[in-house]
Design an enzyme around this catalytic site. Structure first.
Site, PDB file in Angstrom:
ATOM      1  N   GLU A 127     -11.945   3.281  -9.725  1.00 37.05           N
ATOM      2  CA  GLU A 127     -11.181   3.426 -10.971  1.00 37.05           C
ATOM      3  C   GLU A 127     -12.119   3.930 -12.057  1.00 37.05           C
ATOM      4  O   GLU A 127     -12.786   3.147 -12.731  1.00 37.05           O
ATOM      5  CB  GLU A 127     -10.559   2.089 -11.418  1.00 37.05           C
ATOM      6  N   GLU A 129      -9.232  -6.149  -7.323  1.00 38.50           N
ATOM      7  CA  GLU A 129     -10.117  -6.844  -8.274  1.00 38.50           C
ATOM      8  C   GLU A 129     -10.013  -8.358  -8.091  1.00 38.50           C
ATOM      9  O   GLU A 129      -9.887  -9.101  -9.059  1.00 38.50           O
ATOM     10  CB  GLU A 129      -9.778  -6.434  -9.710  1.00 38.50           C
TER      11      GLU A 129
END
Ligand SMILES: *[C@@H]1O[C@H](CO)[C@@H](O)[C@H](O)[C@H]1NC(C)=O
Ligand SMILES: *[C@@H]1O[C@H](CO)[C@@H](O)[C@H](O)[C@H]1NC(C)=O
Ligand SMILES: *[C@@H]1O[C@H](CO)[C@@H](O)[C@H](O)[C@H]1NC(C)=O
Ligand SMILES: *[C@@H]1O[C@H](CO)[C@@H](O)[C@H](O)[C@H]1NC(C)=O
Ligand SMILES: *[C@@H]1O[C@H](CO)[C@@H](O)[C@H](O)[C@H]1NC(C)=O
Ligand SMILES: *[C@@H]1O[C@H](CO)[C@@H](O)[C@H](O)[C@H]1NC(C)=O
Length: 618
Positions: free
Chosen positions: A285, A205
């Site tokens: 995710e 991320e």
């Protein structure tokens, strides 16, 4: 004179069970497959895992392939339970597991590496292969994971102006030394070389970090390629925000996204298509639940909603990793923290409301997910292993052993550090974890007489693991004044509590003649015996305030029932003895009840707390 006591710890390898010889199931099978493929077609190369930009899918050994995967973090599961958890994941119908490697778990001090016992990541990877699971590996160097400092070692902050997650040469030098130790262990396990690792994530991320430094991502890409070879599939993961996808992605790294059941699937994959117009759809995710913060409600996500979202994504042909499939526990001092308007420390439990509970038990959510998976690929034959047995060992009385301040010689054998002004933990070169209530009560009226000693006990409650503020220094960060005069000449005691307790203290030491009072920071001890068998259990803290629990030297984490929502700590059976008493040590930081005891139950307790009402959002 002024005394500062800094609560800290050192990393000492946990002695797990004896090494199990590595046994890889896949390579033998792979040889057979290779022979078969070669007879029928000349290309593609045997054992390949690649992107197909025309058919928008992965190709494994040349054939279209889609994965259904689940996250498990070996650092949050005691080693004796690894096989049980992985087997349950396999029996749920998953084709792969997604695994983070926390750098700070393996390099406690610069150039000092620990891959033993619970930290034996290679043994964990061997087990995944033995059970027939593929692996999606996320080796960082930054991982977030709500883990202490997002997996970065706090010793990076010994250079106070270092710019983490950037092309700052000091940071890159540390990253490269680490990758040169870690990635050679990974390379032979890549799918192309006969192993079960199909893809490797670079950073994590990164688009959510303020630096947006392409040179850094480019550098990592170079290091990963140099150490892992040119064939392995490398990828990134970011949220669906355009800005994050702009800063988190790089040519040469396949861009995947993450989003939970609350998001619009069409719009979310639309965001991936903005950066990857062709290729497989991947949600790296898909949130099955959420984490808990101290002082907030216990997170929960409906099974029906999770199952429906999964089905919709699989219907579209997407690849999905469920985060988490098994959350586990933030043992010792490994819990991280978030910063959203204020500092938010993560609880010891990382149950995550995941399909496998903190104790590794199949939940209703697991069966709902398994039913969805069965519509898309065959489930393995055989029953789901049952929940592990739990036991209520009942009430165990504890006795005060000593006030914390009376055992500084044991906990800080090298003596105090003298400093004119307070130093941070990093400047004392100590690892530890967690901080004081920095966004809570921040002023205190102190009364005393001239010449009195001021003792300050500092606790690190976890370094921030996400966002711009991960250079999260701990300790006494500023000066302290009395009226207008600056207090100086401090004695600073970095406390190596874990080290002392792992060496048998205080049970094996002489009894102390402590005062009977139970106010203030103190150690308490007790023992209990198991009736012939060691089972998992959960311990409740009636009348206790806040502190840390060890059983037989194993650091089970922080308890803080007055803050909640977590009311019990998970005690895995593997830390208990059947043939001798189990030694309990509690460090209570604030104060215990006059006749202190613990209560061992056969199930966990969570509640919402009344003081805080904000629900976690991300
Ligand atoms: C998701 O977004 C698409 C495109 O914006 C829209 O057409 C669709 O109705 C949305 N679906 C849901 C369930 O809200
Ligand atoms: C970082 O922390 C500082 C001080 O605690 C705060 O003022 C600032 O808003 C934080 N920045 C972010 C991006 O969270
Ligand atoms: C503490 O005060 C001293 C003396 O004024 C100063 O040199 C030092 O930088 C101060 N430390 C912090 C963290 O502000
Ligand atoms: C438990 O305590 C006893 C003394 O009560 C001590 O002899 C023994 O070494 C301790 N065991 C562990 C594992 O700490
Ligand atoms: C949380 O639950 C525990 C036990 O279930 C109870 O004793 C406690 O009062 C509860 N606390 C709050 C703040 O609801
Ligand atoms: C938190 O809630 C409890 C129970 O209602 C109350 O006794 C306590 O004073 C509250 N604490 C704060 C800081 O508001």
């Amino acid at each position: 004179m002024v005394v500062v006591v800094v609560s800290t710890f050192q990393f000492v390898p946990y002695r797990g069970p004896a090494e199990r010889p590595a046994r890889m199931g896949l390579p033998a099978l792979a040889l057979l497959l290779v022979a078969g493929v070669l007879l029928t077609q000349a290309s593609p190369p045997a054992r390949s895992f690649q992107l197909d930009y025309e058919k928008d899918c992965f190709r494994k050994d040349g054939a279209p392939f889609r994965y259904i995967s689940g996250s498990i973090h070996y650092a949050r599961v005691p080693r004796p339970a690894w096989r049980d958890r992985l087997l349950k994941m396999y029996m749920s119908g998953l084709s792969a597991v997604q695994v983070y490697i926390p750098w700070n778990y393996h390099e406690p001090l610069p150039g000092v590496y620990d891959f033993a016992g619970d930290r034996d990541v290679e043994a964990f990877l061997d087990l995944t292969a033995e059970l027939g699971l593929l692996v999606i590996l996320r080796p960082g160097p930054y991982i977030c994971a709500e883990w202490e400092m997002g997996g970065l070692p706090a010793w990076l902050l010994w250079k106070p102006d270092i710019i983490l997650r950037s092309s700052d040469p000091a940071y890159l030098a540390a990253v490269d030394s680490w990758l040169h130790v870690l990635l050679p262990k990974i390379k032979p396990r890549l799918y192309q070389y006969g192993g079960n690792i199909i893809s490797v994530q670079v950073e994590n991320e990164y688009g959510s970090y303020y630096a947006c430094d392409y040179e850094y991502l480019q550098h990592l890409l170079g290091s990963f390629r140099a150490l892992l070879g040119s064939e392995v599939l490398l990828f990134t993961t970011d949220s669906t925000q355009a800005e994050e996808l702009r800063c988190g992605t790089l040519q040469g790294l396949y861009a995947t996204i993450d989003f939970g059941p609350g998001s619009n699937i069409t719009e979310s994959f639309g965001a991936q298509r903005q950066v990857e117009p062709k290729g497989p759809l991947v949600n790296s995710e898909y949130y099955t639940g959420w984490l808990d913060y101290w002082g907030e409600v216990h997170a929960s996500t409906s099974s029906a909603q999770v199952a429906q979202g999964l089905e919709d994504m699989l219907q579209m042909g997407a690849n999905v990793n469920m985060y988490m499939f098994h959350g586990g526990t933030n043992f010792a001092y490994w819990s991280g923290a978030d910063f959203k308007d204020q500092y938010k420390p993560v609880t010891t439990s990382y149950d995550y409301d995941a399909p496998l509970s903190e104790a590794g038990d199949p939940t209703e959510k697991l069966f709902a997910i398994r039913t969805v998976i069965s519509k898309f690929q065959p489930l393995p034959v055989g029953p789901m292993p049952p929940a592990t047995p739990k036991y209520s060992y009942g009430r165990v009385a504890l006795k005060k052993y000593a006030d914390l301040l009376s055992v500084l010689d044991v906990l800080c054998p090298s003596g105090a550090i003298q400093s004119q002004f307070p130093l941070t933990f990093e400047a004392i070169k100590q690892e530890y974890q967690g901080t004081l209530e920095r966004d809570g009560l921040t002023t205190l009226r102190v009364t005393g007489r001239a010449g009195d000693t001021l003792d300050v006990l500092l606790e690190n409650m976890g370094r921030i693991s996400f966002g711009a503020n991960i250079s999260d220094f701990k300790g006494m960060l500023g000066n302290i004044s009395l009226g207008s005069s600056l207090l100086s000449n401090w004695l600073i005691y970095p406390l190596a509590i874990d080290t002392a307790i792992k060496q048998g203290w205080p049970h094996a030491a002489q009894p102390q003649s402590s005062n009977g009072g139970t106010a203030g920071p103190a150690f308490y001890t007790g023992t209990f015996e198991t009736p012939g068998i060691a089972w998992d259990t959960f311990v409740k803290f009636p009348g206790w305030s806040k502190g840390q629990l060890w059983i037989n030297g194993f650091n089970l984490g922080r308890y803080w029932p007055s803050r909640g929502p977590q009311q019990t700590l998970f005690v895995p059976s593997s830390v208990l003895h059947v043939d001798r008493p189990n030694n309990i040590t509690v460090l209570e930081l604030e104060g215990a009840s006059p006749a202190p005891f613990l209560l061992f139950l056969d199930k966990p307790l969570f509640n919402r707390t009344l003081n805080h009402s904000t629900m976690a959002t991300k």
